[in-house]
Design a protein around this motif. Structure first.
Motif, PDB file in Angstrom:
ATOM      1  N   PRO A  61     -14.188   0.505  -6.252  1.00 48.21           N
ATOM      2  CA  PRO A  61     -13.093  -0.399  -6.622  1.00 48.21           C
ATOM      3  C   PRO A  61     -12.629  -1.213  -5.414  1.00 48.21           C
ATOM      4  CG  PRO A  61     -12.181   1.717  -6.089  1.00 48.21           C
ATOM      5  CD  PRO A  61     -13.662   1.809  -5.783  1.00 48.21           C
ATOM      6  N   PHE A  62     -11.568  -1.986  -5.617  1.00 46.53           N
ATOM      7  CA  PHE A  62     -10.880  -2.576  -4.473  1.00 46.53           C
ATOM      8  C   PHE A  62     -10.153  -1.468  -3.707  1.00 46.53           C
ATOM      9  CE2 PHE A  62     -10.850  -6.667  -6.953  1.00 46.53           C
ATOM     10  CZ  PHE A  62     -11.621  -7.369  -6.045  1.00 46.53           C
ATOM     11  N   ALA A  63      -9.978  -1.693  -2.409  1.00 48.30           N
ATOM     12  CA  ALA A  63      -9.284  -0.711  -1.582  1.00 48.30           C
ATOM     13  C   ALA A  63      -7.829  -0.590  -2.027  1.00 48.30           C
ATOM     14  CB  ALA A  63      -9.351  -1.118  -0.111  1.00 48.30           C
ATOM     15  N   PRO A  64      -7.235   0.594  -1.906  1.00 47.00           N
ATOM     16  CA  PRO A  64      -5.843   0.770  -2.321  1.00 47.00           C
ATOM     17  C   PRO A  64      -4.889   0.071  -1.354  1.00 47.00           C
ATOM     18  CG  PRO A  64      -6.644   2.750  -1.248  1.00 47.00           C
ATOM     19  CD  PRO A  64      -7.822   1.841  -1.371  1.00 47.00           C
ATOM     20  N   THR A  65      -3.706  -0.200  -1.843  1.00 48.26           N
ATOM     21  CA  THR A  65      -2.660  -0.768  -0.992  1.00 48.26           C
ATOM     22  C   THR A  65      -2.180   0.304  -0.025  1.00 48.26           C
ATOM     23  OG1 THR A  65      -1.979  -2.207  -2.800  1.00 48.26           O
ATOM     24  CG2 THR A  65      -0.417  -1.914  -0.997  1.00 48.26           C
ATOM     25  N   THR A  66      -2.051  -0.050   1.232  1.00 47.76           N
ATOM     26  CA  THR A  66      -1.590   0.923   2.230  1.00 47.76           C
ATOM     27  C   THR A  66      -0.092   1.160   2.102  1.00 47.76           C
ATOM     28  OG1 THR A  66      -1.262  -0.835   3.856  1.00 47.76           O
ATOM     29  CG2 THR A  66      -3.411   0.233   3.825  1.00 47.76           C
ATOM     30  N   ASP A  67       0.368   2.240   2.718  1.00 46.18           N
ATOM     31  CA  ASP A  67       1.775   2.617   2.598  1.00 46.18           C
ATOM     32  C   ASP A  67       2.723   1.552   3.129  1.00 46.18           C
ATOM     33  OD1 ASP A  67       0.965   4.971   1.485  1.00 46.18           O
ATOM     34  OD2 ASP A  67       1.039   6.095   3.378  1.00 46.18           O
ATOM     35  N   ASP A  68       2.279   0.783   4.149  1.00 43.06           N
ATOM     36  CA  ASP A  68       3.177  -0.193   4.742  1.00 43.06           C
ATOM     37  C   ASP A  68       3.109  -1.550   4.049  1.00 43.06           C
ATOM     38  OD1 ASP A  68       0.632  -0.706   5.527  1.00 43.06           O
ATOM     39  OD2 ASP A  68       1.141  -1.218   7.614  1.00 43.06           O
ATOM     40  N   GLU A  69       2.275  -1.653   2.959  1.00 42.80           N
ATOM     41  CA  GLU A  69       2.201  -2.903   2.203  1.00 42.80           C
ATOM     42  C   GLU A  69       3.047  -2.780   0.938  1.00 42.80           C
ATOM     43  OE1 GLU A  69      -2.211  -4.647   3.236  1.00 42.80           O
ATOM     44  OE2 GLU A  69      -1.972  -3.325   1.526  1.00 42.80           O
ATOM     45  N   ILE A  70       3.631  -3.869   0.555  1.00 42.72           N
ATOM     46  CA  ILE A  70       4.401  -3.898  -0.684  1.00 42.72           C
ATOM     47  C   ILE A  70       3.818  -4.965  -1.599  1.00 42.72           C
ATOM     48  CG2 ILE A  70       6.531  -3.073   0.378  1.00 42.72           C
ATOM     49  CD1 ILE A  70       7.504  -5.959   0.471  1.00 42.72           C
ATOM     50  N   VAL A  71       3.942  -4.739  -2.894  1.00 41.88           N
ATOM     51  CA  VAL A  71       3.421  -5.680  -3.871  1.00 41.88           C
ATOM     52  C   VAL A  71       4.351  -6.883  -3.913  1.00 41.88           C
ATOM     53  CG1 VAL A  71       2.845  -6.031  -6.287  1.00 41.88           C
ATOM     54  CG2 VAL A  71       2.359  -3.836  -5.202  1.00 41.88           C
ATOM     55  N   THR A  72       3.831  -8.034  -3.517  1.00 43.87           N
ATOM     56  CA  THR A  72       4.696  -9.215  -3.381  1.00 43.87           C
ATOM     57  C   THR A  72       4.262 -10.371  -4.255  1.00 43.87           C
ATOM     58  OG1 THR A  72       3.356 -10.015  -1.532  1.00 43.87           O
ATOM     59  CG2 THR A  72       5.252  -8.613  -0.996  1.00 43.87           C
ATOM     60  N   CYS A  73       3.088 -10.323  -4.863  1.00 44.10           N
ATOM     61  CA  CYS A  73       2.598 -11.479  -5.616  1.00 44.10           C
ATOM     62  C   CYS A  73       1.693 -11.018  -6.750  1.00 44.10           C
ATOM     63  CB  CYS A  73       1.845 -12.437  -4.690  1.00 44.10           C
ATOM     64  SG  CYS A  73       0.401 -11.702  -3.905  1.00 44.10           S
ATOM     65  N   GLU A  74       1.327 -11.984  -7.575  1.00 44.78           N
ATOM     66  CA  GLU A  74       0.471 -11.687  -8.716  1.00 44.78           C
ATOM     67  C   GLU A  74      -0.885 -11.134  -8.274  1.00 44.78           C
ATOM     68  OE1 GLU A  74      -1.551 -13.948 -12.577  1.00 44.78           O
ATOM     69  OE2 GLU A  74      -0.095 -14.990 -11.301  1.00 44.78           O
ATOM     70  N   ALA A  75      -1.398 -11.640  -7.141  1.00 49.43           N
ATOM     71  CA  ALA A  75      -2.687 -11.151  -6.636  1.00 49.43           C
ATOM     72  C   ALA A  75      -2.617  -9.662  -6.326  1.00 49.43           C
ATOM     73  CB  ALA A  75      -3.101 -11.937  -5.391  1.00 49.43           C
ATOM     74  N   ASP A  76      -1.476  -9.200  -5.754  1.00 51.17           N
ATOM     75  CA  ASP A  76      -1.322  -7.774  -5.471  1.00 51.17           C
ATOM     76  C   ASP A  76      -1.326  -6.959  -6.759  1.00 51.17           C
ATOM     77  OD1 ASP A  76      -1.176  -8.300  -2.783  1.00 51.17           O
ATOM     78  OD2 ASP A  76       1.007  -8.383  -2.757  1.00 51.17           O
ATOM     79  N   GLU A  77      -0.642  -7.478  -7.771  1.00 47.65           N
ATOM     80  CA  GLU A  77      -0.600  -6.775  -9.058  1.00 47.65           C
ATOM     81  C   GLU A  77      -1.987  -6.714  -9.686  1.00 47.65           C
ATOM     82  OE1 GLU A  77       2.210  -8.838 -11.425  1.00 47.65           O
ATOM     83  OE2 GLU A  77       3.965  -8.164 -10.278  1.00 47.65           O
ATOM     84  N   ASP A  78      -2.725  -7.831  -9.607  1.00 45.11           N
ATOM     85  CA  ASP A  78      -4.080  -7.849 -10.168  1.00 45.11           C
ATOM     86  C   ASP A  78      -4.995  -6.865  -9.450  1.00 45.11           C
ATOM     87  OD1 ASP A  78      -3.766  -9.574 -12.249  1.00 45.11           O
ATOM     88  OD2 ASP A  78      -4.431 -11.358 -11.178  1.00 45.11           O
ATOM     89  N   ALA A  79      -4.864  -6.809  -8.118  1.00 45.38           N
ATOM     90  CA  ALA A  79      -5.710  -5.897  -7.359  1.00 45.38           C
ATOM     91  C   ALA A  79      -5.425  -4.449  -7.741  1.00 45.38           C
ATOM     92  CB  ALA A  79      -5.492  -6.105  -5.863  1.00 45.38           C
ATOM     93  N   ALA A  80      -4.141  -4.111  -7.866  1.00 46.51           N
ATOM     94  CA  ALA A  80      -3.778  -2.749  -8.244  1.00 46.51           C
ATOM     95  C   ALA A  80      -4.239  -2.440  -9.667  1.00 46.51           C
ATOM     96  CB  ALA A  80      -2.267  -2.562  -8.125  1.00 46.51           C
ATOM     97  N   PHE A  81      -4.104  -3.417 -10.562  1.00 46.47           N
ATOM     98  CA  PHE A  81      -4.524  -3.202 -11.940  1.00 46.47           C
ATOM     99  C   PHE A  81      -6.039  -3.017 -12.033  1.00 46.47           C
ATOM    100  CE2 PHE A  81      -5.997  -4.962 -16.026  1.00 46.47           C
ATOM    101  CZ  PHE A  81      -5.414  -4.043 -16.879  1.00 46.47           C
ATOM    102  N   LEU A  82      -6.804  -3.845 -11.305  1.00 42.17           N
ATOM    103  CA  LEU A  82      -8.255  -3.719 -11.346  1.00 42.17           C
ATOM    104  C   LEU A  82      -8.704  -2.390 -10.759  1.00 42.17           C
ATOM    105  CD1 LEU A  82      -9.461  -7.323 -10.463  1.00 42.17           C
ATOM    106  CD2 LEU A  82      -9.665  -6.143 -12.650  1.00 42.17           C
ATOM    107  N   ARG A  83      -7.980  -1.881  -9.788  1.00 44.00           N
ATOM    108  CA  ARG A  83      -8.337  -0.565  -9.244  1.00 44.00           C
ATOM    109  C   ARG A  83      -8.104   0.516 -10.303  1.00 44.00           C
ATOM    110  NH1 ARG A  83      -9.330   2.156  -4.439  1.00 44.00           N
ATOM    111  NH2 ARG A  83      -8.561   4.303  -4.435  1.00 44.00           N
ATOM    112  N   ARG A  84      -7.001   0.392 -11.063  1.00 38.46           N
ATOM    113  CA  ARG A  84      -6.762   1.366 -12.131  1.00 38.46           C
ATOM    114  C   ARG A  84      -7.840   1.241 -13.211  1.00 38.46           C
ATOM    115  NH1 ARG A  84      -1.432  -0.471 -11.381  1.00 38.46           N
ATOM    116  NH2 ARG A  84      -1.487  -1.633 -13.351  1.00 38.46           N
ATOM    117  N   CYS A  85      -8.256  -0.015 -13.501  1.00 34.65           N
ATOM    118  CA  CYS A  85      -9.332  -0.223 -14.472  1.00 34.65           C
ATOM    119  C   CYS A  85     -10.619   0.453 -14.009  1.00 34.65           C
ATOM    120  CB  CYS A  85      -9.585  -1.718 -14.663  1.00 34.65           C
ATOM    121  SG  CYS A  85      -8.298  -2.594 -15.576  1.00 34.65           S
ATOM    122  N   ALA A  86     -10.914   0.307 -12.722  1.00 36.00           N
ATOM    123  CA  ALA A  86     -12.119   0.926 -12.181  1.00 36.00           C
ATOM    124  C   ALA A  86     -12.053   2.440 -12.305  1.00 36.00           C
ATOM    125  CB  ALA A  86     -12.304   0.509 -10.718  1.00 36.00           C
ATOM    126  N   SER A  87     -10.875   3.004 -12.034  1.00 44.72           N
ATOM    127  CA  SER A  87     -10.712   4.448 -12.142  1.00 44.72           C
ATOM    128  C   SER A  87     -10.897   4.910 -13.580  1.00 44.72           C
ATOM    129  CB  SER A  87      -9.325   4.851 -11.629  1.00 44.72           C
ATOM    130  OG  SER A  87      -9.128   6.243 -11.787  1.00 44.72           O
TER     131      SER A  87
END
Length: 783
Positions: free
Chosen positions: A614-640
């Protein structure tokens, strides 16, 4: 040949040159011991015959030992190099001596621990060719490379005890390519440690993980300019002039009127045709020099002519015309399936007519017995890496045409491989002319595992080395860098510059031979019909089982009964389809439903997976700030979720966000790689590309049996290039089965053994699961 030479520092420095025979391989053992071996059935020199002589032959893992490299440093080579010879290259290495304090000229000192000879081998090549070159240095370290396009493939296998055997085909105690043989990646140098016997397939990759992406051999060899006076001298040979176009109804063969009227407009539009005359002249001279180089290397004569794998298409016609034009004895061979109820293959009559018009000898291999096809497939399975129904369709006409050339005692064979990639010959180039150059690079990058190993293994079965003049250093870089407009023009046939070169004053090929539209080898030879029939003959059904039928031939017993009962069933049972090869692929699940569709396509092609990436997970010091971040997190859940559904592990580290959809820097100028506004093409920045390559290196270390990645990209050119570059860095293959097929998801919901559900990953209905093909079709149409 063993040629000892004195080094630059006098008699104390010597280096031997060993030129391998066509059937010889290299065995490397701990302690820096290197032996030259050949298949046990091969003839050996010396001895008086009989049991006593046989007992004196040294054997190693089923091979006969023909010699040993007893002095280091040594150069071991096979094939031809352009711009130099093995003797000259040997002299260059000797002149360097074995001075570790020298500079290899590449701008860094990472290789300071290597001998000078090995450093020269690792250097950016100053020539192209079709070769294998290995150096055994004074420390006993063995390093090997091939030409960077992979025209001379190498297979490698660990025989245990630190013994590695490297050769062009499987052999010895492991005669089948699936017996643990792996393909060497041509953009890397491999090394065998002299003490432990460990093989590093990517020893060009050094330094920390972030610097690895830059340490590869270049994809395309540097340009070699043909000598004008030399090509003029060759072209001065006229022999029998080519016959002009025959009048309608002439009995020279059939060339359909539609085929002879392909549109090729030149000279009527300066904006499109500027530079065409110079480019076509240079291309013609490059082909002349490349073909002449092969004929000279193999000392072709009337008794040992040059062969051409001939279909009557523009590529093989170019090679045959050049050989005839400069007076090289040549034979053109065509193969076709003519089984019961099959029309004459579309290639046969045009090929016969073209050979007659060019004044060349023509050989036809007419195959009508399905048992011949089965025997050929059984042999191909033993030698062709990754054999499947797609490779089988092209390998069969090559196999039978090569058999015809071997029967006529040809010294070598010419093939048109690579011309589609460098001259924009595929439909995808015409559909996306803006991306034609990048598509060509993508094709060249995958050519070694897609086509070249298959063709080399197929012709080697008949004792014929194969060369692709369109991939010669005299041609490939020059043509690849030509403006797309000289190769493609709306309304014209493809490969414009090649057709103009053939019709021009240097070659003067009749126009009727240069305008035949493209036709894939499996269709022009009708071996696709033979593969369709194969499933029925083996009792596997009449339709949709070609892949199973091709796989069944691998283990089909010689005494298999084709007898049928009165009701049509197999009297002794249907053929047994063997299980797919062991898992060797990773699914790069980064593009939503296309990734899932790609998985099912690959399963139907008998590929098995080790994990989902999948795409790499968001690190602890990163926060979801935009639609791209949400898409990346969603695609990782889809991959899982997908990995769980298909029973595969998820590779948790993942890869960086390299696609436009999930990139944070879209719309930002500068080093981001984005050109223009938010709707422009996105290319990942250099830092992302480096991290991507480093991630794949870690993935390969975790899964040593990994052969490559399968990606779901359908139309994102830069995402595909990024994945291919990262795979190249890690010495992996990259395959995109769904490229250019956006409706693959809908198809897979319908096909036998395909998907049962599709997860919606984008849009208002994101998260829904669809199982109805019509619902998926409507959703795709709405978006």
């Amino acid at each position: 040949r063993n040629l000892p030479s004195e080094g630059a520092r006098g008699p104390g420095t010597r280096m031997t040159l060993h030129v391998l025979g066509h059937d010889e391989s290299i065995a490397v053992a701990p302690g820096g011991r290197v032996r030259i071996v050949a298949p046990d059935h091969a003839s050996t020199s010396g001895g008086d015959g009989g049991r006593d002589a046989a007992d004196r032959i040294e054997r190693l893992h089923g091979y006969v030992v023909r010699g040993e490299v007893t002095a280091a440093p040594a150069l071991i080579a096979r094939g031809l190099v352009e711009g130099t010879t093995w003797e000259d290259l040997h002299a260059d290495l000797v002149s360097l001596g074995d001075d570790d304090d020298g500079d290899d000229g590449d701008g860094d000192d990472d290789d300071a621990d290597l001998s000078s000879a090995a450093r020269l081998l690792l250097r950016r090549p100053s020539h192209g060719g079709c070769f294998v070159a290995a150096v055994l240095d004074a420390r006993g370290t063995f390093r090997l490379r091939t030409d960077t396009l992979g025209r001379c493939p190498v297979l490698m296998r660990d025989f245990g005890g630190g013994v590695w055997i490297l050769g062009s085909t499987p052999g010895g105690d492991a005669p089948h390519v699936r017996d643990g043989w792996r393909c060497h990646h041509p953009r890397h140098v491999l090394a065998v440690d002299p003490f432990a016997g460990d093989l590093d397939p990517t020893c060009t990759v050094r330094g920390d993980a972030r610097s690895r992406a830059t340490r590869r051999l270049p994809l395309i060899p540097p340009n070699v300019e043909p000598c004008t006076s030399a090509t003029d001298a060759l072209l001065a040979f006229r022999g029998s002039a080519f016959e002009p176009d025959a009048p309608t109804g002439a009995p020279t063969g059939r060339i359909e009127p539609a085929d002879a009227e392909g549109v090729l407009t030149v000279g009527d539009d300066p904006e499109w045709d500027e530079g065409m005359d110079a480019a076509s002249d240079r291309l013609a001279r490059g082909l002349v020099a490349a073909v002449h180089h092969v004929a000279t290397h193999h000392r072709c004569t009337r008794e040992r002519p040059l062969g051409v794998l001939f279909s009557g298409g523009v590529d093989s016609t170019a090679l045959l015309a050049v050989a005839v034009r400069i007076g090289i004895p040549v034979v053109a061979a065509t193969a076709g399936w003519t089984g019961e109820g099959t029309k004459e293959p579309l290639d046969i009559s045009p090929a016969r007519a073209a050979a007659a018009m060019l004044g060349a000898r023509f050989e036809l291999e007419d195959v009508s017995d399905i048992r011949e096809v089965i025997d050929a497939l059984r042999a191909l399975h033993r030698a062709v890496h990754g054999m499947d129904v797609v490779k089988a369709g092209v390998a069969l006409p090559v196999y039978f045409a090569a058999r015809a050339l071997a029967r006529t005692r040809c010294a070598a064979a010419l093939a048109g491989g690579g011309s589609e990639e460098v001259m924009c010959g595929y439909a995808r180039h015409s559909a996306r002319p803006r991306d034609a150059q990048n598509l060509g690079l993508s094709g060249l990058r995958s050519l070694h595992h897609r086509d070249l190993q298959r063709d080399s293994a197929t012709t080697t079965m008949h004792g014929l080395p194969t060369y692709q003049p369109f991939l010669s250093g005299l041609v490939v870089e020059f043509v690849q860098n030509l403006p797309t407009r000289l190769k493609l023009k709306p309304g014209d046939v493809e490969k414009r510059v090649l057709r103009v070169a053939l019709e021009g004053p240097l070659l003067s090929v009749p126009r009727s031979l240069t305008r035949r539209p493209k036709l894939a080898a499996q269709y022009g030879s009708r071996f696709n019909v033979a593969l369709q029939k194969l499933g029925k003959v083996l009792g596997l059904g009449a339709r949709g089982v070609s892949s199973d039928a091709v796989a069944a031939c691998e283990t089909l017993p010689d005494d298999f009964s084709f007898e049928r009962r009165p009701d049509g069933g197999m009297a002794c049972g249907a053929a047994i389809v063997p299980p797919p090869p062991p898992p060797a692929w990773a699914l790069l699940h980064t593009s939503g439903h296309n990734s899932a569709a790609t998985y099912h396509t690959s399963v139907l092609q008998r590929r098995r997976f080790v994990c989902v990436v999948p795409f790499a997970p968001t690190t602890d010091d990163e926060i979801v700030t935009c639609e791209a971040d949400e898409d990346a997190a969603f695609l990782r859940r889809c991959a899982s979720r997908f990995a769980h559904a298909v029973g595969l592990p998820l590779w948790a580290p993942g890869v960086p966000r390299y696609t436009r959809r999930v990139a944070r820097d879209v719309g930002v100028s500068g080093d981001s790689g984005v050109r223009g506004d938010s709707d422009s093409i996105y290319a990942p920045p250099a830092s992302v590309a480096t991290d991507f390559a480093a991630a794949l290196h870690r993935l390969r270390e975790e899964y040593p049996a990994l052969e490559g990645l399968i990606v779901g990209h359908v139309h994102d050119m830069h995402a595909l290039l990024a994945a291919e570059e990262a795979c190249d860095s890690a010495g992996l293959r990259c395959i995109a089965p769904g490229w250019g097929q956006p409706q693959s998801g809908e198809i897979l919901l319908k096909c036998r053994g395909g998907a049962t559900e599709m997860l919606v990953t984008k849009g208002a209905r994101r998260g829904e699961v669809l199982a109805d093909p019509s619902a998926l079709k409507a959703l795709v149409a709405d978006n």
